[in-house]
Design a protein around this motif. Structure first.
Motif, PDB file in Angstrom:
ATOM      1  N   MET A 146       0.835  -1.187   0.000  1.00 57.43           N
ATOM      2  CA  MET A 146       0.000   0.000   0.000  1.00 57.43           C
ATOM      3  C   MET A 146       0.878   1.249   0.000  1.00 57.43           C
ATOM      4  N   GLU A 151      -2.526   4.370   1.763  1.00 54.96           N
ATOM      5  CA  GLU A 151      -3.757   3.602   1.939  1.00 54.96           C
ATOM      6  C   GLU A 151      -4.416   3.189   0.625  1.00 54.96           C
ATOM      7  N   SER A 152      -3.663   3.160  -0.470  1.00 49.43           N
ATOM      8  CA  SER A 152      -4.147   2.640  -1.744  1.00 49.43           C
ATOM      9  C   SER A 152      -3.126   1.645  -2.266  1.00 49.43           C
ATOM     10  N   ASP A 197      -0.328   0.094  -4.175  1.00 45.13           N
ATOM     11  CA  ASP A 197       0.812   0.642  -4.897  1.00 45.13           C
ATOM     12  C   ASP A 197       1.086  -0.276  -6.093  1.00 45.13           C
ATOM     13  N   ASP A 245     -12.330  -2.449  -6.275  1.00 44.91           N
ATOM     14  CA  ASP A 245     -11.439  -1.730  -7.183  1.00 44.91           C
ATOM     15  C   ASP A 245      -9.974  -2.014  -6.850  1.00 44.91           C
ATOM     16  N   GLU A 246      -9.650  -2.096  -5.568  1.00 40.72           N
ATOM     17  CA  GLU A 246      -8.273  -2.380  -5.175  1.00 40.72           C
ATOM     18  C   GLU A 246      -7.859  -3.792  -5.563  1.00 40.72           C
TER      19      GLU A 246
END
Length: 294
Positions: free
Chosen positions: A13, A16-17, A19, A53-54
């Motif tokens: 991450m 918090e998204s 990478d 989505d992640e």
């Protein structure tokens, strides 16, 4: 499907998204390191903490970086509805196989788990691997359930927890009697890999390989060549790492190692998860040095 040495990288991450770039770098290392397949969005890939989505972003990055190498995608979730959505997404993204764990909050019953796999099997156009990991799901498969699930279409094999020391040969032989002849039996729990692979397991689903593929490759190759002594020697060399895995969990140890090596930004895990802090980080770095991993 023969996953062979299947390496499970982190899903790193950043802010918090997911990478994507760091994940692609990790997967490229696995390809260069000679693993047989890549397992994305397993427990090490923190699939349970990621949005739809992640998850899709992680699979896209892994498939792109893997090239011709097969990518096995985890699709576990609390609700069957969501699992089937992730099945569709993984297949559309180019995953070669699916890894399905019976994720739960309320403890699942054997019949509920069979229903989950029946629903997945009927919706999948790629092979499905049954994933037993009672330390995270709190669910233990009976052998009877394994046998029932293995008869479903698309079920290609099982990923079993590490057998107790000295029991792998009997465990694998018993499963071989229960499962179809073409079903793959794979082991997780890296410290048990040498015994399991030299006792008839077809596959090693490895957390260590997700960061150190060449080291895992050497152990797997020794086992495949029938050299049990060499395989066990490779494993014994890694005892400092295995001890940390057992004490702190392989996810946190590998996250700390990846951060220490500069392969991912820190913090690399989704909150509330944290890699080992500065109190434990020296032990990880010391273990990496003692085992020759750095």
């Amino acid at each position: 499907m023969q996953p062979g040495l299947c390496a499970f990288p982190l899903t790193p991450m950043r802010d918090e998204s997911v990478d994507d770039a760091a994940l692609a770098t990790l997967v490229s290392r696995l390809v260069a390191g000679g693993v047989d397949s890549v397992g994305v969005l397993g427990s090490t890939g923190v699939c349970a903490y990621l949005s739809r989505d992640e998850r899709r972003a992680a699979i896209d990055a892994a498939v792109s970086a893997a090239g011709e190498m097969p990518v096995i995608a985890g699709v576990g979730a609390l609700r069957t509805r969501d699992v089937l959505t992730y099945v569709e997404d993984a297949q559309a993204a180019g995953a070669s196989a699916l890894l399905v764990a019976p994720v739960s909050y309320h403890r699942l019953r054997q019949e509920e788990v069979f229903g989950l796999y029946a629903d997945v099997a009927s919706s999948s156009s790629v092979p499905v691997v049954v994933y037993e990991n009672p330390s995270t799901t709190a669910f233990t498969f009976t052998d009877e359930l394994y046998a029932r699930i293995a008869q479903l279409p698309s079920i290609a094999g099982v990923k079993i927890p590490p057998p107790a020391p000295g029991t792998a040969a009997d465990r694998v032989a018993h499963l071989r009697e229960l499962l179809p002849a073409d079903a793959t039996i794979g082991v997780s729990g890296d410290w048990a890999a040498a015994e399991a692979l030299t006792s008839g397991c077809h596959a090693w689903y490895s957390v260590l390989a997700g960061l150190f593929p060449r080291t895992a490759r050497a152990l797997a190759d020794a086992a495949a060549a029938g050299d049990a002594d060499a395989a066990h020697q490779h494993s014994s060399t890694l005892d400092p790492i295995w001890s940390l895995f057992k004490e702190h969990g392989s996810l946190r140890v590998m996250a700390a190692a990846a951060e220490a090596l500069g392969l991912v930004d820190a913090p690399c895990l989704p909150r509330p998860l944290l890699a080992l802090d500065e109190h434990y980080r020296p032990a990880v770095e010391d273990a990496l040095r003692r085992t020759g991993l750095i």
